[in-house]
Design an enzyme around this catalytic site. Structure first.
Site, mmCIF file in Angstrom:
data_model
loop_
_atom_site.group_PDB
_atom_site.id
_atom_site.type_symbol
_atom_site.label_atom_id
_atom_site.label_comp_id
_atom_site.label_asym_id
_atom_site.label_seq_id
_atom_site.Cartn_x
_atom_site.Cartn_y
_atom_site.Cartn_z
ATOM 1 N N HIS A 139 39.849 37.548 32.114
ATOM 2 C CA HIS A 139 39.228 38.435 33.003
ATOM 3 C C HIS A 139 39.996 38.876 34.269
ATOM 4 C CE1 HIS A 139 35.498 40.640 34.300
ATOM 5 N NE2 HIS A 139 35.513 39.924 35.604
ATOM 6 N N SER A 176 35.160 44.919 36.641
ATOM 7 C CA SER A 176 34.202 43.940 36.669
ATOM 8 C C SER A 176 32.814 44.549 37.395
ATOM 9 C CB SER A 176 34.676 42.623 37.074
ATOM 10 O OG SER A 176 33.581 41.730 36.840
ATOM 11 N N ASP A 179 38.053 37.727 27.150
ATOM 12 C CA ASP A 179 37.190 37.537 28.363
ATOM 13 C C ASP A 179 36.012 37.118 28.341
ATOM 14 O OD1 ASP A 179 36.094 38.471 30.625
ATOM 15 O OD2 ASP A 179 36.877 40.467 30.898
#
Ligand SMILES: *[C@@H]1O[C@H](CO)[C@@H](O)[C@H](O)[C@H]1NC(C)=O
Ligand SMILES: *[C@@H]1O[C@H](CO)[C@@H](O)[C@H](O)[C@H]1NC(C)=O
Ligand SMILES: *[C@@H]1O[C@H](CO)[C@@H](O)[C@H](O)[C@H]1NC(C)=O
Length: 418
Positions: free
Chosen positions: A394, A188, A361
């Site tokens: 995620h 991320s 996600d």
């Protein structure tokens, strides 16, 4: 080029073996229902990952751990953990640098039991280094500022990519002598910073990093669905201005106040714990999840780990169809001399890039991942891998039930064949 002010200290803590855990009170259970009778329920037990910091977790699993500090050029003192491989019985391999995402910390790579990515890498002979961005709970120091100063929090993903990443990589290069041989695995925001660093300093990155593995890459986030950024994002600039003026910037940035609120609300009852996870998933990660009830107290121990609210606003900026510097809105001209912030040109990156994304996600979507891959220069496109499991979101990259099979095994297979 100099990337840091000083490497402060190396504290070596080795092989602190498992302490007396048996007497500890239960803190995790198999199902949400079990949490109602946690004290004397045989489906509940004590998990030290829900009760320890990153260094303690690494030690309690029986691994050696080192704590390093490096000072960035703008004065932030970062803490980098290492699980060294000099005792490893398997063949000794190159350094792997793991860089966490937004509101996360190094703990995210070690808190999912023995199957955590950091441990699987260490078991395979890799020299594992774990970064901690400025403003996270393990990196709250600065040479001149404290977390109580507004100026401490005056940084976005730009500074993280241009200062924190090269300083940490320089520390690893100097400590190991493996410059150019470092494998960088980011999640991320840990991928955003990699892209900022390597598109801004393509040559230096090429001389330092051998391969980028980007888990849930975040650059141009035009397809992001996370409600926190989609619904509230447009008001973040306004919130930031008030927070600075009224001096509550720390309260919406630092780990401690954020965690106090999260714990007060989320650990109050099993029902609220379940609701909290649903909210986190809708707000950020994706509605369906593989994270099991037994993992929720672990996750809530380490999340939110702190992140300047300016970074949060920068992420919201990126949902507006660009990958570039922090946007000051009408004040861009004052800061940059241009109406729009400078964009990062990922086609300049010279280090091979491997991408993994998950279809469920909500933060880092398939469409945005594919577009990023296509924007890279064709000679650095090293591969792209889809996790099509419909429940994998995620945060499941670290905490999902099948993270070992869906993420770690893919990463290890790639590295061992590299
Ligand atoms: C657990 O303890 C509670 C109260 O002390 C008691 O009512 C209950 O029967 C116990 N349950 C089990 C499974 O021992
Ligand atoms: C810290 O403060 C000193 C004295 O004001 C200044 O010279 C120095 O540049 C500052 N360092 C950083 C990194 O801001
Ligand atoms: C960001 O993504 C959107 C949608 O794919 C695209 O229209 C836009 O041009 C992209 N922006 C940049 C700077 O790549």
């Amino acid at each position: 080029m100099n990337w840091f002010l000083h490497i402060v200290s190396i504290i070596v803590i080795q092989f602190i073996t498992n302490s007396v855990c048996s007497k500890m009170q239960n803190n995790v259970c198999l199902t949400y229902k079990d949490y109602y009778t946690i004290k004397n329920n045989s489906n509940c037990w004590y998990d030290f990952s829900a009760d320890s910091n990153a260094v303690e977790i690494i030690s309690k699993h029986g691994y050696p751990v080192e704590v390093h500090k490096v000072i960035t050029l703008d004065g932030y003192i970062l803490t980098v953990f290492r699980i060294p491989n000099y005792y490893s019985k398997t063949p000794r391999r190159e350094p792997v640098f793991l860089q966490h995402g937004w509101m996360s910390s190094a703990a995210f790579f070690v808190a999912h039991g023995k199957e955590s990515l950091a441990f699987e890498l260490a078991d395979n002979g890799y020299d594992v280094w774990l970064g901690n961005f400025r403003g996270t709970e393990y990196s709250e120091e600065h040479v001149n500022l404290t977390v109580h100063d507004n100026d401490y929090w005056d940084h976005s993903a730009d500074e993280i990519g241009m200062h924190d990443i090269p300083a940490q990589l320089e520390l690893i290069s100097q400590a190991t002598g493996e410059r150019g041989n470092i494998i960088y695995i980011g999640h991320s925001l840990g991928t955003t910073s990699a892209l900022i660093y390597s598109s801004t300093y393509p040559k230096a990155a090429k001389h330092t990093v051998k391969l980028f593995i980007l888990l849930a890459p975040a650059s141009n986030l035009s397809h992001m669905r996370s409600l926190l950024f989609r619904i509230f994002g447009p008001s973040f600039g306004f919130v930031l201005d008030i927070a600075k003026n009224e001096h509550f910037l720390r309260l919406i940035s630092q780990a401690e106040p954020l965690k106090n609120i999260a714990n007060l609300v989320c650990l109050e009852s099993p029902e609220l714990m379940k609701r909290c996870m649903q909210i986190i998933n809708l707000m950020v990660s994706g509605p369906r999840t593989q994270t099991e009830p037994k993992t929720v107290p672990v996750l809530l121990k380490h999340l939110p780990a702190g992140s300047s609210f300016k970074v949060t606003k920068h992420i919201a900026d990126l949902t507006r169809n660009y990958f570039g510097k922090y946007s000051y809105g009408l004040d861009n001209y004052k800061h940059y001399g241009t109406i729009f912030p400078h964009t990062y040109d990922v086609s300049k990156i010279k280090v091979p890039v491997f991408i993994m994304y998950a279809v469920n996600d909500w933060a880092c979507t398939k469409a945005d991942s594919l577009r990023l891959y296509d924007s890279l220069s064709s000679n650095v496109r090293y591969g792209i891998h889809e996790i099509s499991e419909p429940n994998f979101n995620h945060l499941d990259f670290m905490f999902g039930r099948n993270a070992k099979q869906l993420v770690n095994d893919v990463v290890l297979k790639l590295l061992l064949g590299y």
